[in-house]
Design a protein around this motif. Structure first.
Motif: not given
Length: 185
Positions: A103, A122, A158, A120, A82-84, A101, A124, A149
């Motif tokens: 990963e 994320f 993103w 928070h 995920i990119y959190d 951010t 995928t 987001w």
């Protein structure tokens, strides 16, 4: 030894537990209270959550729980990547409205600690991604909130999933940061 790396907003911490492998597989202490406490992190976790996102490019967030049900989270990936993202929503904070951010992946074996006072979310990076996270307060529907987001004001870069992101109806219509009155003062 567990590794700790503070991100650009230092309250958000990437944690990498040791992983010991041999011909049989591996062993890891993925959560060790004493390792966190040695770093000055004292959180009483009360619940574990797990999610599965079937499609690459699924976005979950940006979510938070308002006080008195505000939640710190310790996020890890069991399968996939995920990119959190964590966004500071604490009024008066010098980093209010800024995002950090990281990963997180099953392969990298890392985790992300997100304190209360942060939204928070994320995206995928792989299909069939499983995310597991601890929280320090129970969920409360009346206390849940979200920020859009992809609000341009947040400046989050993103990843491009190669198709339209997969979103819940709730996440699709979340307010912009400029329309948001933070409950964290």
């Amino acid at each position: 030894m567990t590794g700790f790396r503070r991100l650009a907003i230092p309250e958000v911490i990437e944690i990498t537990p040791p992983k010991h492998g041999d011909h049989r597989g591996f062993f890891s202490e993925v959560f060790k209270r004493s390792a966190l406490e040695a770093e000055g992190i004292h959180i009483d976790w009360v619940q574990d959550n797990q999610s599965l996102s079937a499609e690459r490019g699924t976005v979950r967030g940006l979510h938070f729980q308002a006080p008195p049900f505000a939640q710190a989270k310790l996020v890890r990936v069991l399968r996939g990547a995920i990119y959190d993202v964590a966004v500071d929503i604490r009024k008066g904070s010098p980093s209010y409205g800024r995002a950090v951010t990281c990963e997180i992946s099953a392969e990298r074996w890392n985790q992300l600690l997100i304190p209360a006072g942060f939204a928070h979310g994320f995206m995928t990076l792989t299909p069939d991604t499983e995310v597991f996270y601890k929280v320090d307060a129970p969920y409360s529907r009346e206390s849940e909130g979200a920020i859009l987001w992809n609000d341009p004001a947040l400046g989050i870069e993103w990843p491009d999933p190669g198709a339209a992101p997969v979103l819940s109806d709730k996440d699709r219509v979340a307010p912009l940061l400029s329309e948001f009155n933070s409950p964290f003062g």
